[in-house]
Write an enzyme that holds these catalytic residues in place. Structure first.
Site, PDB file in Angstrom:
ATOM      1  N   ARG A 133     -44.699 -25.140 -36.546  1.00  0.00           N
ATOM      2  CA  ARG A 133     -45.420 -25.059 -35.002  1.00  0.00           C
ATOM      3  C   ARG A 133     -44.442 -25.751 -33.770  1.00  0.00           C
ATOM      4  O   ARG A 133     -45.000 -25.995 -33.082  1.00  0.00           O
ATOM      5  CB  ARG A 133     -46.616 -25.853 -35.091  1.00  0.00           C
ATOM      6  CG  ARG A 133     -47.605 -25.612 -36.180  1.00  0.00           C
ATOM      7  CD  ARG A 133     -48.842 -26.158 -35.896  1.00  0.00           C
ATOM      8  NE  ARG A 133     -49.889 -25.588 -37.024  1.00  0.00           N
ATOM      9  CZ  ARG A 133     -50.061 -26.126 -38.363  1.00  0.00           C
ATOM     10  NH1 ARG A 133     -49.287 -27.400 -38.363  1.00  0.00           N
ATOM     11  NH2 ARG A 133     -50.793 -25.786 -39.339  1.00  0.00           N
ATOM     12  N   LYS A 155     -38.214 -17.175 -22.601  1.00  0.00           N
ATOM     13  CA  LYS A 155     -39.027 -16.080 -23.131  1.00  0.00           C
ATOM     14  C   LYS A 155     -38.240 -15.692 -24.380  1.00  0.00           C
ATOM     15  O   LYS A 155     -37.230 -15.608 -24.392  1.00  0.00           O
ATOM     16  CB  LYS A 155     -38.916 -14.886 -22.285  1.00  0.00           C
ATOM     17  CG  LYS A 155     -39.823 -14.901 -21.003  1.00  0.00           C
ATOM     18  CD  LYS A 155     -39.736 -13.494 -20.258  1.00  0.00           C
ATOM     19  CE  LYS A 155     -40.699 -13.349 -19.231  1.00  0.00           C
ATOM     20  NZ  LYS A 155     -40.751 -12.207 -18.200  1.00  0.00           N
ATOM     21  N   GLU A 197     -27.349  -7.446 -14.401  1.00  0.00           N
ATOM     22  CA  GLU A 197     -28.517  -8.406 -14.316  1.00  0.00           C
ATOM     23  C   GLU A 197     -27.814  -9.279 -13.170  1.00  0.00           C
ATOM     24  O   GLU A 197     -28.842  -9.945 -12.480  1.00  0.00           O
ATOM     25  CB  GLU A 197     -28.544  -9.026 -15.609  1.00  0.00           C
ATOM     26  CG  GLU A 197     -29.203  -8.151 -16.805  1.00  0.00           C
ATOM     27  CD  GLU A 197     -30.626  -7.853 -16.443  1.00  0.00           C
ATOM     28  OE1 GLU A 197     -31.184  -8.186 -15.493  1.00  0.00           O
ATOM     29  OE2 GLU A 197     -31.178  -7.111 -17.221  1.00  0.00           O
ATOM     30  N   LYS A 239     -32.469 -17.895 -10.980  1.00  0.00           N
ATOM     31  CA  LYS A 239     -33.475 -17.605 -12.333  1.00  0.00           C
ATOM     32  C   LYS A 239     -33.918 -18.948 -12.409  1.00  0.00           C
ATOM     33  O   LYS A 239     -35.291 -19.023 -12.596  1.00  0.00           O
ATOM     34  CB  LYS A 239     -32.529 -17.231 -13.616  1.00  0.00           C
ATOM     35  CG  LYS A 239     -33.577 -16.895 -14.874  1.00  0.00           C
ATOM     36  CD  LYS A 239     -33.457 -15.960 -15.551  1.00  0.00           C
ATOM     37  CE  LYS A 239     -34.894 -15.894 -16.528  1.00  0.00           C
ATOM     38  NZ  LYS A 239     -34.576 -14.947 -17.591  1.00  0.00           N
ATOM     39  N   GLU A 249     -44.936 -16.233 -15.722  1.00  0.00           N
ATOM     40  CA  GLU A 249     -45.146 -15.103 -15.094  1.00  0.00           C
ATOM     41  C   GLU A 249     -46.344 -14.605 -14.908  1.00  0.00           C
ATOM     42  O   GLU A 249     -46.971 -13.720 -14.904  1.00  0.00           O
ATOM     43  CB  GLU A 249     -44.581 -13.953 -15.887  1.00  0.00           C
ATOM     44  CG  GLU A 249     -44.145 -12.620 -15.001  1.00  0.00           C
ATOM     45  CD  GLU A 249     -43.175 -11.743 -15.954  1.00  0.00           C
ATOM     46  OE1 GLU A 249     -42.364 -12.085 -16.378  1.00  0.00           O
ATOM     47  OE2 GLU A 249     -43.390 -10.365 -15.623  1.00  0.00           O
ATOM     48  N   ARG A 253     -42.437 -14.628 -11.206  1.00  0.00           N
ATOM     49  CA  ARG A 253     -41.284 -14.304 -11.977  1.00  0.00           C
ATOM     50  C   ARG A 253     -41.123 -12.715 -12.243  1.00  0.00           C
ATOM     51  O   ARG A 253     -40.106 -12.349 -12.634  1.00  0.00           O
ATOM     52  CB  ARG A 253     -41.540 -14.893 -13.477  1.00  0.00           C
ATOM     53  CG  ARG A 253     -40.538 -14.886 -14.531  1.00  0.00           C
ATOM     54  CD  ARG A 253     -40.629 -15.798 -15.639  1.00  0.00           C
ATOM     55  NE  ARG A 253     -39.669 -15.352 -16.525  1.00  0.00           N
ATOM     56  CZ  ARG A 253     -39.220 -16.551 -17.481  1.00  0.00           C
ATOM     57  NH1 ARG A 253     -40.052 -17.474 -17.788  1.00  0.00           N
ATOM     58  NH2 ARG A 253     -38.508 -15.985 -18.626  1.00  0.00           N
ATOM     59  N   ASN A 257     -37.510  -8.592 -12.721  1.00  0.00           N
ATOM     60  CA  ASN A 257     -37.824  -7.302 -13.332  1.00  0.00           C
ATOM     61  C   ASN A 257     -37.462  -6.036 -12.268  1.00  0.00           C
ATOM     62  O   ASN A 257     -37.816  -4.972 -12.395  1.00  0.00           O
ATOM     63  CB  ASN A 257     -38.830  -6.977 -13.988  1.00  0.00           C
ATOM     64  CG  ASN A 257     -39.304  -7.816 -15.114  1.00  0.00           C
ATOM     65  OD1 ASN A 257     -38.218  -8.123 -16.013  1.00  0.00           O
ATOM     66  ND2 ASN A 257     -40.484  -8.523 -15.381  1.00  0.00           N
ATOM     67  N   HIS A 260     -36.396  -2.757 -13.401  1.00  0.00           N
ATOM     68  CA  HIS A 260     -36.686  -2.665 -14.809  1.00  0.00           C
ATOM     69  C   HIS A 260     -37.725  -1.672 -15.222  1.00  0.00           C
ATOM     70  O   HIS A 260     -37.720  -1.184 -16.546  1.00  0.00           O
ATOM     71  CB  HIS A 260     -37.048  -3.980 -15.457  1.00  0.00           C
ATOM     72  CG  HIS A 260     -35.951  -5.033 -15.621  1.00  0.00           C
ATOM     73  ND1 HIS A 260     -35.056  -5.273 -14.459  1.00  0.00           N
ATOM     74  CD2 HIS A 260     -35.481  -5.489 -16.382  1.00  0.00           C
ATOM     75  CE1 HIS A 260     -34.085  -6.123 -14.864  1.00  0.00           C
ATOM     76  NE2 HIS A 260     -34.428  -6.652 -16.266  1.00  0.00           N
ATOM     77  N   HIS A 264     -36.846   1.091 -17.766  1.00  0.00           N
ATOM     78  CA  HIS A 264     -37.641   1.150 -19.117  1.00  0.00           C
ATOM     79  C   HIS A 264     -37.891   2.396 -19.490  1.00  0.00           C
ATOM     80  O   HIS A 264     -37.630   2.846 -20.559  1.00  0.00           O
ATOM     81  CB  HIS A 264     -38.960   0.118 -19.019  1.00  0.00           C
ATOM     82  CG  HIS A 264     -40.006   0.254 -20.184  1.00  0.00           C
ATOM     83  ND1 HIS A 264     -39.681  -0.476 -21.341  1.00  0.00           N
ATOM     84  CD2 HIS A 264     -40.694   1.344 -20.269  1.00  0.00           C
ATOM     85  CE1 HIS A 264     -40.580   0.066 -22.253  1.00  0.00           C
ATOM     86  NE2 HIS A 264     -41.430   1.083 -21.568  1.00  0.00           N
ATOM     87  N   HIS A 277     -29.467  -1.737 -22.000  1.00  0.00           N
ATOM     88  CA  HIS A 277     -30.202  -2.046 -21.154  1.00  0.00           C
ATOM     89  C   HIS A 277     -29.743  -2.169 -19.711  1.00  0.00           C
ATOM     90  O   HIS A 277     -30.659  -1.812 -18.843  1.00  0.00           O
ATOM     91  CB  HIS A 277     -30.919  -3.461 -21.765  1.00  0.00           C
ATOM     92  CG  HIS A 277     -31.976  -4.249 -20.884  1.00  0.00           C
ATOM     93  ND1 HIS A 277     -33.318  -3.698 -20.657  1.00  0.00           N
ATOM     94  CD2 HIS A 277     -31.812  -5.367 -20.102  1.00  0.00           C
ATOM     95  CE1 HIS A 277     -33.872  -4.537 -19.888  1.00  0.00           C
ATOM     96  NE2 HIS A 277     -32.969  -5.454 -19.413  1.00  0.00           N
TER      97      HIS A 277
END
Ligand code: NAD
Ligand code: GLY
Length: 372
Positions: A133, A155, A197, A239, A249, A253, A257, A260, A264, A277
């Protein structure tokens, strides 16, 4: 930039960027030679077991050095080398981390160390979020992309056959240690992908940084040490500020992206892995800048400016010719889409970003202008 002498160590102190999240706050430490710098590894969570998770490419380069460093603090240091690649960011590979933790009798204080790029970082972080946990973990990112983006902010995820990063958790690291010397072995295509990035932070948050990148992009591609320190530090500062304001987010946040949504669609349309990416994000940022201009949010010129910088960084400024319908279809399943409406990160004046929807016709014009 911090260049003060490190008393007794004869080398500069690492640059420190704090991430302020109350009791989950931590430092990002940036500099050359950190794998060999004793001070950087002091004050980590106490435990008797540590597990280094890395992959078969990074292990022969840096695992021994890290294990030697950790053996001063942890009685038992275990090592797990996973297969290399996005294709292995899945349940089966994740389970190998739990197999080792349980087989070695690792308790709930065990500290996990993610040594590698974003794939290793995301998987190790998710394992740390789940094992008993939740146990602490430390990010030791070795790609530029991981140093400026994926290792910061908590993340963590693995992929599902039906979607990338769809199974995961928020779990902040206890520390992020960016040894810039590890970038020396990074293939140049991966270096450029990381620069995408880095470039992202200019238009969304810092016009001065964008100008600095325009002046120094060739030096960064050559991995000039002083330039790397500044690029990684400024990226992490931006960041950290965004994550500190919106950890989960709820809104802000999402500006991280930028590019992106189009990116994507490129990755999904070509099949994940065909483009890196960062390459997809690069072409995506040009389209997102075009959209910002066509929506009248930013004065003309940003799109051309970004395209030039992206090309100098060794990245594609044009997307592949997938066809407008294919682009739109993939964009509708982006995580930022809500009730079928595609939401784009747009630039509202240089250095300020926001989320907006846009008419399909306008999006199609941007795709037509910058693809194929
Ligand atoms: P990666 O982890 O696949 O690393 C790229 C390649 O470089 C791999 O082959 C790796 O083995 C190799 N490598 C790593 N360090 C090296 C070194 N120092 N020398 C030589 N080779 C080295 O890719 P990446 O670009 O680092 O990360 C991409 C992943 O990050 C994706 O899975 C993406 O979803 C994730 N990501 C997560 C976040 C987040 O916030 N968690 C943000 C952005 C991206
Ligand atoms: N890379 C986007 C984020 O961390 O939110």
């Amino acid at each position: 930039m911090n260049t003060k002498a490190n008393p007794g160590m004869g080398q500069p102190l690492p640059t420190r960027v704090p991430v302020s999240l109350g009791e989950r706050s931590y430092d990002i430490l940036i500099g050359p030679g950190l794998l060999a710098d004793e001070l950087v590894w002091q004050g980590l969570p106490a435990a008797s077991h540590a597990l280094i998770v890395t992959n078969e490419t990074v292990a022969p380069l840096y695992a021994e050095k890290l294990a030697a460093r950790l053996s001063a603090t942890y009685r038992q240091v275990h090592l797990l080398g996973l297969p290399d690649g996005e294709a292995y960011k899945d349940w089966t590979t994740l389970n190998r981390i739990f197999d080792v933790l349980l087989a070695e009798g690792c308790d709930r204080k065990t500290v996990l160390f993610a040594l590698g790029g974003g794939v290793v970082g995301d998987m190790t972080g998710f394992a740390a979020a789940c094992y008993m946990r939740g146990v602490p973990f430390v990010q030791v990112p070795t790609t530029l992309l991981a140093q400026v983006d994926s290792s910061v902010g908590g993340k963590t995820a693995i992929n599902h056959p039906l979607g990338k990063n769809m199974v995961g958790a928020f779990h902040q690291p206890a520390r992020v240690i960016c040894d810039l010397d590890t970038l020396a072995t990074l293939p140049s295509r991966e270096m450029s992908a990381g620069l995408a990035e880095v470039i992202k932070y200019g238009p969304i948050a810092d016009p001065v940084f964008l100008e600095w990148l325009e002046q120094n992009i060739e030096g960064l591609r050559r991995r000039q040490p002083d330039l790397l320190v500044h690029a990684v530090r400024r990226s992490c500062e931006i960041k950290a500020q965004v994550v500190g304001a919106d950890e989960r987010e709820g809104g802000l946040r999402a500006i991280l992206n930028f590019g992106h949504t189009f990116g994507h669609a490129i990755e999904a349309g070509l099949g994940f892995g065909a483009w890196l990416h960062g390459e997809a994000v690069a072409a995506g940022m040009v389209m997102a800048a075009e959209l910002s201009e066509r929506l009248g949010l930013t004065p003309p010129g940003l799109c051309r400016r970004l395209a030039r910088l992206i090309e100098r960084a060794g990245l594609p400024s044009r997307g592949p010719a997938l066809g407008t319908d294919e682009y739109l279809r993939h964009m509708r399943v982006d995580k930022k889409a809500e009730a079928g409406d595609i939401r784009f990160v747009v630039i509202e004046g240089l250095g300020r970003a926001a989320l907006r929807t846009a008419p399909d016709g306008l999006v199609a014009e941007c795709i037509a202008a910058h693809c194929g």
